[in-house]
Design a protein around this motif. Structure first.
Motif, PDB file in Angstrom:
ATOM      1  N   ILE A   1      -5.514   0.683  -6.632  1.00 19.47           N
ATOM      2  CA  ILE A   1      -5.236   0.641  -5.195  1.00 19.47           C
ATOM      3  C   ILE A   1      -6.377  -0.014  -4.422  1.00 19.47           C
TER       4      ILE A   1
ATOM      5  N   LEU B   1       1.905   1.603  -3.553  1.00 18.63           N
ATOM      6  CA  LEU B   1       0.778   1.983  -4.402  1.00 18.63           C
ATOM      7  C   LEU B   1       0.430   3.465  -4.254  1.00 18.63           C
TER       8      LEU B   1
ATOM      9  N   LEU C   1       0.817  -1.210   0.000  1.00 18.80           N
ATOM     10  CA  LEU C   1       0.000   0.000   0.000  1.00 18.80           C
ATOM     11  C   LEU C   1       0.855   1.267   0.000  1.00 18.80           C
TER      12      LEU C   1
END
Length: 202
Positions: A103, A47, A44
């Motif tokens: 995402i 991303l 994450l």
């Protein structure tokens, strides 16, 4: 031979990090829960910094569920900066931005892995033992540098990634309109993005 600016090379390395981590995440099914969660957080981080480069360094660090990051439905999220206070908000005003579809699946997987109450507004990248506290700026920068170092071999702090993105898009063949939109998204005046501010090697 023509050598690409260092910032452009850094942006290419950042994308390489995301691709490598994505491949590892795709094979993470058998990992223990804690290792799987740690890997997903790294994914994450990559991303949010490479698919939707934040206009301010603190935005990703301070992402909070049900506050600045809102879930409308599985696969549908938005960044809500209507109540957040950042450096350029007085010039550009509050903003609400849909989270990229690249995402959203990782956020869905995060929700499935972590047990918490959205009403508590925990930080996405909260402190290890207290999700109601975000990491301090220095600790966050060190964590991000470690993530990028792990997956690309280049320890790139969040602030440098913003500069790398600006330099990369300016060196691309993007149209003037795209450059204007990018400057707006990064909360820059176009003159700032066009200047040599982001070409410094330091």
């Amino acid at each position: 031979a023509h050598r690409l600016p260092r910032r452009v090379r850094q942006w290419d390395k950042a994308q390489e990090a995301r691709v490598r981590c994505a491949a590892a995440w795709a094979e993470a099914g058998a990992l223990p829960h804690d290792k799987k969660l740690a890997l997903l957080k790294e994914y994450l981080v990559l991303l949010f910094h490479t698919v939707m480069p934040p206009d301010r360094v603190g935005i990703v660090r301070k992402l909070r569920w049900n506050a600045t990051l809102k879930r409308d439905a599985p696969g549908a999220y938005r960044l809500d900066m209507t109540e957040a206070r950042f450096k350029n908000s007085r010039f550009y005003g509050p903003s609400v931005t849909s989270v990229s579809s690249l995402i959203a699946p990782a956020l869905d997987q995060y929700v499935a892995l972590v047990a918490f109450e959205f009403e508590d507004k925990p930080y996405v990248f909260g402190a290890a033992r207290d999700a109601k506290r975000c990491l301090e700026s220095g600790a966050w920068s060190a964590y991000c540098k470690g993530v990028f170092k792990k997956w690309s071999g280049v320890a790139c702090p969040p602030k440098m990634l913003r500069a790398s993105f600006v330099t990369w898009i300016r060196n691309s063949e993007a149209s003037p309109e795209i450059l204007k939109q990018a400057a707006r998204a990064m909360r820059h005046q176009k003159e700032t993005a066009d200047s040599d501010k982001y070409d410094k090697e330091s």
